[in-house]
Design a protein around this motif. Structure first.
Motif, short mmCIF file in Angstrom:
data_model
loop_
_atom_site.label_atom_id
_atom_site.label_comp_id
_atom_site.label_asym_id
_atom_site.label_seq_id
_atom_site.Cartn_x
_atom_site.Cartn_y
_atom_site.Cartn_z
N PHE A 24 -28.44 -19.53 -1.41
CA PHE A 24 -29.45 -20.10 -0.51
C PHE A 24 -28.73 -20.74 0.66
N ALA A 25 -28.72 -20.05 1.78
CA ALA A 25 -27.87 -20.40 2.92
C ALA A 25 -28.66 -21.08 4.03
N THR A 26 -27.92 -21.63 4.98
CA THR A 26 -28.48 -22.19 6.20
C THR A 26 -27.98 -21.34 7.36
N LEU A 27 -28.90 -20.73 8.08
CA LEU A 27 -28.55 -19.89 9.22
C LEU A 27 -28.84 -20.67 10.50
N VAL A 28 -27.81 -20.82 11.33
CA VAL A 28 -27.92 -21.61 12.55
C VAL A 28 -27.56 -20.75 13.75
N SER A 29 -28.43 -20.72 14.75
CA SER A 29 -28.11 -20.10 16.04
C SER A 29 -28.78 -20.95 17.12
N THR A 30 -28.92 -20.42 18.31
CA THR A 30 -29.50 -21.21 19.39
C THR A 30 -30.85 -20.66 19.83
N ASP A 31 -31.69 -21.57 20.30
CA ASP A 31 -33.01 -21.17 20.78
C ASP A 31 -32.97 -20.92 22.29
N ASP A 32 -34.14 -20.80 22.90
CA ASP A 32 -34.22 -20.48 24.33
C ASP A 32 -33.61 -21.56 25.22
N GLN A 33 -33.54 -22.79 24.71
CA GLN A 33 -32.97 -23.90 25.48
C GLN A 33 -31.51 -24.16 25.12
N GLY A 34 -30.94 -23.31 24.26
CA GLY A 34 -29.56 -23.50 23.85
C GLY A 34 -29.38 -24.55 22.77
N PHE A 35 -30.49 -25.00 22.16
CA PHE A 35 -30.43 -26.00 21.09
C PHE A 35 -30.32 -25.29 19.74
N PRO A 36 -29.61 -25.87 18.78
CA PRO A 36 -29.50 -25.21 17.47
C PRO A 36 -30.87 -25.00 16.83
N PHE A 37 -31.07 -23.80 16.28
CA PHE A 37 -32.28 -23.46 15.54
C PHE A 37 -31.85 -23.06 14.13
N VAL A 38 -32.56 -23.57 13.13
CA VAL A 38 -32.10 -23.45 11.74
C VAL A 38 -33.17 -22.78 10.89
N THR A 39 -32.73 -21.85 10.04
CA THR A 39 -33.58 -21.27 9.00
C THR A 39 -32.82 -21.32 7.68
N HIS A 40 -33.51 -21.73 6.63
CA HIS A 40 -32.94 -21.74 5.28
C HIS A 40 -33.45 -20.50 4.55
N LEU A 41 -32.54 -19.72 3.99
CA LEU A 41 -32.94 -18.45 3.41
C LEU A 41 -31.89 -17.95 2.42
N PRO A 42 -32.32 -17.20 1.40
CA PRO A 42 -31.34 -16.57 0.51
C PRO A 42 -30.70 -15.37 1.20
N LEU A 43 -29.41 -15.19 0.98
CA LEU A 43 -28.69 -14.07 1.59
C LEU A 43 -27.97 -13.28 0.51
N HIS A 44 -28.02 -11.97 0.65
CA HIS A 44 -27.32 -11.05 -0.25
C HIS A 44 -25.99 -10.66 0.39
N LEU A 45 -24.93 -10.80 -0.37
CA LEU A 45 -23.59 -10.49 0.14
C LEU A 45 -23.17 -9.09 -0.24
#
Length: 206
Positions: A24-45
């Motif tokens: 159960f990971a935390t995925l972080v990238s940037t939104d339209d304003q360059g601010f961090p946007f976060v989603t928590h989701l399970p990831l398959h490796l």
């Protein structure tokens, strides 16, 4: 991530084990304003040609996939076991509390999966990770229902460009190891797992 050398692990097998045991990971990238946007989701490796690839999905109303479409790089963070460290583990009193933890950080490049076939294959991998017995039920559901469910998500294929693995279990303070491992071995689930990792790393006795 701050990486003192005593806590750094360069072993891909250890990183993969932590990601699979704590998916159960935390995925972080940037939104339209360059601010961090976060989603928590399970990831398959998956491991492809010696590289890590992570597979997951988010709900279509979640704007994260649109942010990734525009700016595809981000971080996927996996937090393994973690626990408080009491200064009582030391033989002297001039000590302070701390926190021990195991984590993997992955710099990723995102590719969107939007076909029903690709999303169905992704879901079957996640089902196999977490509840293999549900696979038969998923496959037996009415086709119109499964198509509706698939239409409500966006698949994510996250190519791992770089990864960093940190195992912080007080390696640089050998005078604490025996007491710390004894304390953790009698504790909660996270603490017991940290005690097992200490054993694997040769900390605190055989």
């Amino acid at each position: 991530m701050y990486q003192p050398p005593q806590f750094r692990s360069n072993d891909p097998a250890i990183a993969a084990e932590l990601m699979r045991r704590h998916p159960f990971a935390t995925l972080v990238s940037t939104d339209d304003q360059g601010f961090p946007f976060v989603t928590h989701l399970p990831l398959h490796l998956e491991e492809r040609d010696g590289r890590f690839v992570l597979l997951g999905h988010c709900a279509k109303p979640n704007p994260h996939w649109r942010h990734l479409q525009a700016w595809p790089q981000g971080l996927a963070l996996f937090m393994g076991p973690h626990a408080y460290q009491s200064p009582a583990i030391y033989p002297d009193l001039q000590r302070v509390p701390s926190w021990n933890y195991l984590t993997v950080h992955c710099k990723v490049r995102a590719h969107l999966l939007d076909t029903a076939e690709a999303k169905d294959a992704l879901l079957k991998k996640l089902i196999a990770d977490h509840e293999p017995a549900y696979a038969a039920q998923w496959q037996a559901l009415p086709e119109d229902y499964t198509h509706k469910m698939l239409a409500g998500i966006v698949g994510l294929e996250l190519e791992v460009l770089e990864w960093a693995c940190k195992l912080k279990v007080n390696q640089h303070r050998p005078e604490s190891h025996a007491r710390m491992r004894e304390t953790y071995a009698a504790g909660n689930e996270d603490e017991r797992e940290l005690a097992q990792w200490m054993q694997r790393l040769g900390l605190g006795g055989a």
